[in-house]
Design a protein around this motif. Sequence first.
Motif, PDB file in Angstrom:
ATOM      1  N   SER A  87      -8.400  -7.677   5.977  1.00  0.00           N
ATOM      2  CA  SER A  87      -9.341  -6.561   5.855  1.00  0.00           C
ATOM      3  C   SER A  87      -8.595  -5.270   5.537  1.00  0.00           C
ATOM      4  CB  SER A  87     -10.149  -6.405   7.139  1.00  0.00           C
ATOM      5  OG  SER A  87      -9.301  -6.062   8.215  1.00  0.00           O
ATOM      6  N   ASP A  88      -9.288  -4.362   4.873  1.00  0.00           N
ATOM      7  CA  ASP A  88      -8.655  -3.084   4.543  1.00  0.00           C
ATOM      8  C   ASP A  88      -8.373  -2.262   5.796  1.00  0.00           C
ATOM      9  OD1 ASP A  88     -11.327  -2.872   5.016  1.00  0.00           O
ATOM     10  OD2 ASP A  88     -11.734  -1.380   3.466  1.00  0.00           O
TER      11      ASP A  88
ATOM     12  N   ARG B 120      -4.775  -0.513   6.799  1.00  0.00           N
ATOM     13  CA  ARG B 120      -4.620   0.909   7.138  1.00  0.00           C
ATOM     14  C   ARG B 120      -3.975   1.080   8.516  1.00  0.00           C
ATOM     15  NH1 ARG B 120      -6.917   4.348   3.683  1.00  0.00           N
ATOM     16  NH2 ARG B 120      -8.420   3.537   2.160  1.00  0.00           N
TER      17      ARG B 120
ATOM     18  N   THR C 173      -5.617   0.707  -4.035  1.00  0.00           N
ATOM     19  CA  THR C 173      -6.432   0.979  -2.859  1.00  0.00           C
ATOM     20  C   THR C 173      -6.300  -0.152  -1.846  1.00  0.00           C
ATOM     21  OG1 THR C 173      -8.391  -0.089  -3.794  1.00  0.00           O
ATOM     22  CG2 THR C 173      -8.060   2.254  -4.293  1.00  0.00           C
ATOM     23  N   ALA C 174      -6.666   0.155  -0.617  1.00  0.00           N
ATOM     24  CA  ALA C 174      -6.623  -0.871   0.428  1.00  0.00           C
ATOM     25  C   ALA C 174      -7.589  -2.005   0.116  1.00  0.00           C
ATOM     26  CB  ALA C 174      -6.952  -0.248   1.783  1.00  0.00           C
ATOM     27  N   LYS C 175      -8.698  -1.681  -0.560  1.00  0.00           N
ATOM     28  CA  LYS C 175      -9.670  -2.719  -0.907  1.00  0.00           C
ATOM     29  C   LYS C 175      -9.085  -3.682  -1.933  1.00  0.00           C
ATOM     30  CE  LYS C 175     -13.806  -4.460  -0.530  1.00  0.00           C
ATOM     31  NZ  LYS C 175     -14.231  -5.065   0.751  1.00  0.00           N
TER      32      LYS C 175
ATOM     33  N   PHE D 188       0.835  -1.204   0.000  1.00  0.00           N
ATOM     34  CA  PHE D 188       0.000   0.000   0.000  1.00  0.00           C
ATOM     35  C   PHE D 188       0.868   1.252   0.000  1.00  0.00           C
ATOM     36  CE2 PHE D 188      -2.481   3.268   2.218  1.00  0.00           C
ATOM     37  CZ  PHE D 188      -3.628   3.286   1.434  1.00  0.00           C
TER      38      PHE D 188
ATOM     39  N   SER E  52      -6.627  -5.806  -0.235  1.00  0.00           N
ATOM     40  CA  SER E  52      -7.337  -6.709   0.666  1.00  0.00           C
ATOM     41  C   SER E  52      -7.856  -7.939  -0.072  1.00  0.00           C
ATOM     42  CB  SER E  52      -8.490  -5.966   1.339  1.00  0.00           C
ATOM     43  OG  SER E  52      -9.308  -6.845   2.065  1.00  0.00           O
TER      44      SER E  52
END
Length: 350
Positions: free
Chosen positions: A313-314, A318, A302-304, A291, A307
């Motif tokens: 999990s996002d 984070r 993106t974190a999604k 990330f 993930s």
Amino acid sequence: MPTAVSAKQKEYEQNLAVTVICRECKEVPANIVEEFSSGDMVCGSCGLVLGDRVVDTRSEWRTFSNDDQGNDDPSRVGDAANPLLNGAQLETMISYSDGGSGRSRELHRAQSKANNDKSAKTLLAAYKEIGAFCESTSLPKNVIDTAKCFFKDVEDAKAFKGKPQEAIIAGCIFIACRQCAVPRTFKEIYALTKVPKKEIGRIFKQLEKFLSLQIQRKADVQRENGYHVEDNEGPLFKPSTNAQDLMNRFCNSLNLSHATVIACQQLAEDANAAGTLAGRSPISTAAACIFMISHLRREPRTAKEISNVAGVSDGTIRNAYKQLYSNRDKLIRPTWIENGKGDVSLLPTA
């Protein structure tokens, strides 16, 4: 009439008095040499080729059956033996159909009952299951073969009685992946085999201990026979999975450049050395490093997206990224951002 029949029979009799001689030398007895390498029949005296396309009737390999106590000649015995199965594996199989009479079916059923080997059936069923699991996730063949060898060691030693076979298979696949440098996490093995992660963890520890003892015994036997065996040699002395091992696979799934992959591995190594992400799992560490580096080098993910690839999990990504961001001055190497390769201002605020 009998005279005609006898004359007809003599017409097809083989004349054993016919011999091959060289038409140049005309030596008797002839000095004929069969060169199987070229398939020619050659006169040994003058070198004249008398015939070609000679069929090689010798064994496919050298044999020392006279020196063998079992007098076992390996010539012309069919396929090579499968080391993953027990027994001679050279029995004859009776065909199931013979044109509708039904006799072959009865013979086939009788042979199946006579040759009913429960251990071989168990091994074959387990091998089929291991192959199906590994091929469904595109694991290389060396992982499949290694997992099968581990399962055979367990089955031959009659170890882990009462343990479900699915758990043993999952543990063998997990250890084989680690040995062959394509590590998979417990979560990925669970998604593959549907064996609970706690059960995989328990069987993994027991399998590692058992297989380590097996490897040590084999090494001791080799030393006794005069072979040189290095200490700590074997598949289970490899370190546990770290974030760097997972980075290549995750980054390839996210279509990141090779330079970005190298930077992610370096960041994971530096963060591990500094203790920035101490207590975090290798998956969380790898996801957070991807990330950060992807935004730093203008390939944002993106974190999604991360993930979905890493399986965490996002929110976890984070939270781990916040720790990296707070120590960005110590962790970011100048080579990552020189000549406009990256920009620290592109990093998301924690």
